[in-house]
Enzyme design. Sequence first.
Site, PDB file in Angstrom:
ATOM      1  CB  THR A 130      -0.912   0.009   1.237  1.00  0.00           C
ATOM      2  OG1 THR A 130      -1.688  -1.183   1.260  1.00  0.00           O
ATOM      3  CG2 THR A 130      -1.833   1.212   1.224  1.00  0.00           C
ATOM      4  CE1 TYR A 178     -17.116  -0.538  -4.528  1.00  0.00           C
ATOM      5  CE2 TYR A 178     -17.081  -2.270  -6.176  1.00  0.00           C
ATOM      6  CZ  TYR A 178     -17.651  -1.129  -5.656  1.00  0.00           C
ATOM      7  OH  TYR A 178     -18.754  -0.576  -6.248  1.00  0.00           O
ATOM      8  CE1 TYR A 182      -2.015  -4.628   6.155  1.00  0.00           C
ATOM      9  CE2 TYR A 182      -1.852  -4.170   3.808  1.00  0.00           C
ATOM     10  CZ  TYR A 182      -1.890  -3.726   5.112  1.00  0.00           C
ATOM     11  OH  TYR A 182      -1.813  -2.377   5.370  1.00  0.00           O
ATOM     12  NE  ARG A 227      -4.407   1.849   3.425  1.00  0.00           N
ATOM     13  CZ  ARG A 227      -4.277   2.904   2.632  1.00  0.00           C
ATOM     14  NH1 ARG A 227      -4.967   2.975   1.504  1.00  0.00           N
ATOM     15  NH2 ARG A 227      -3.473   3.898   2.944  1.00  0.00           N
ATOM     16  CE  LYS A 254       1.307  -4.102   7.027  1.00  0.00           C
ATOM     17  NZ  LYS A 254       1.520  -3.314   5.783  1.00  0.00           N
ATOM     18  CB  ILE A 261       5.041  -5.086   7.526  1.00  0.00           C
ATOM     19  CG1 ILE A 261       5.571  -6.527   7.454  1.00  0.00           C
ATOM     20  CG2 ILE A 261       5.077  -4.430   6.140  1.00  0.00           C
ATOM     21  CD1 ILE A 261       4.763  -7.453   6.557  1.00  0.00           C
TER      22      ILE A 261
END
Length: 295
Positions: A48, A111, A137, A142, A165, A207
Site C-alpha cells: 500500500t 470493495y 494482510y 482499507r 500482517k 511491517i
Amino acid sequence: MKKTVFTGAGVAIVTPMNADGSINYDLLGTLIDYQIDNGTDAIVICGTTGESSTMTDDEHIECIRFAVEKVAHRVPVIAGAGSNDTAYACMLTKEAKQAGADAVLQVTPYYNKTSQRGVVKHFMTIADCEDIPNILYNVPSRTGMTIKPASYLELSKHPNIVATKEASGNFSDIAETAALCGEELQLYSGNDDQVVPMLALGGKGVISVLSNVAPKMVHDMVASFFAGDMETSRRIQLESMPLVKALFSDVNPIPVKAAVKLMGFPVGGCRLPLAELGTAQLEQLKKAMKDSGIL
C-alpha cells in the site's frame, strides 16, 4: 513449525516517482541501500505504501524484479501480490516467485469483499497456485472486512500460509488467533503504534511505514524486545508516537512521502487520487521529525 520469513522491522517502502509520474528506479535503489544500511530486516515492495494500486502490471512486476536484484539476498524481499480478484492475485504471485521474491503479501479482498468462507477459499487458492511463503494482510480500515480467528486457524493449516500482517487493532481477536494457531501462523504488526503490544503476544516484528524515515529506531525497538530489554523497547515505542501520528495525519502514503522528501530524497508526490499533504499536517510532520532528530 513453519520457517520465519524475517524477524524484526520490515519496511513497507515508498515508490519514488519522477516529475512525469514514472517510477524513479535509480532512487528506489538508493532508498533500498539506505534501509539496509540502517538496520531494516526486510524490504516489502509494492505494498500500500508503495502505491501498488496505481501501478500497471508491467511496473508492478518490474519493481519486484528490481528490488530482488538490488537487495541481492542481503535481507528478504516480500512482494505485494494481493488483489480482490483471486485469479489476478495468483498471476501476481507467480510473477513474484519468478522474479525471485522470498515471500508475498496478500491483502483481504476489498470493495467486493467476501464472507469468511470466501476469504478462506481466496487465500487457500492463492497459496495453492505457487510454492512461496504467503503473508496475509488484515487491514479492515482499507478493505471493509476482517479475518476472524477461526478463519486464521483454517488458513494456518496450509503449508504456504506462514504469517499475517495484522492491522485490525483488535487485540482480542489477535490474541485468540495467536492462541489458536501458535507457530503455524506467525504475527507481524501492521500498525507502527502497536509494535510492542504485538511482540508481547508472540509477534515476530513489524511491517512498517515509520521505517521509511526512522529505520534504525524501528529495528532497535524490535531488537531490544527480543534481547530482553523491555524497557528500551517500550521507551522507543512511546517516543515514536508523535512521529507515527504525524505520518498518519492523512491517507498513507501521502505523509510518509512528504517526510522522505524532507530528508533529502526527491521521491516526488503520490499518484492521483492521492493529493499533496495539507499545510497544517506538513508543519506537524516537520515538528515531529525535528523532535525525533531526523531533521
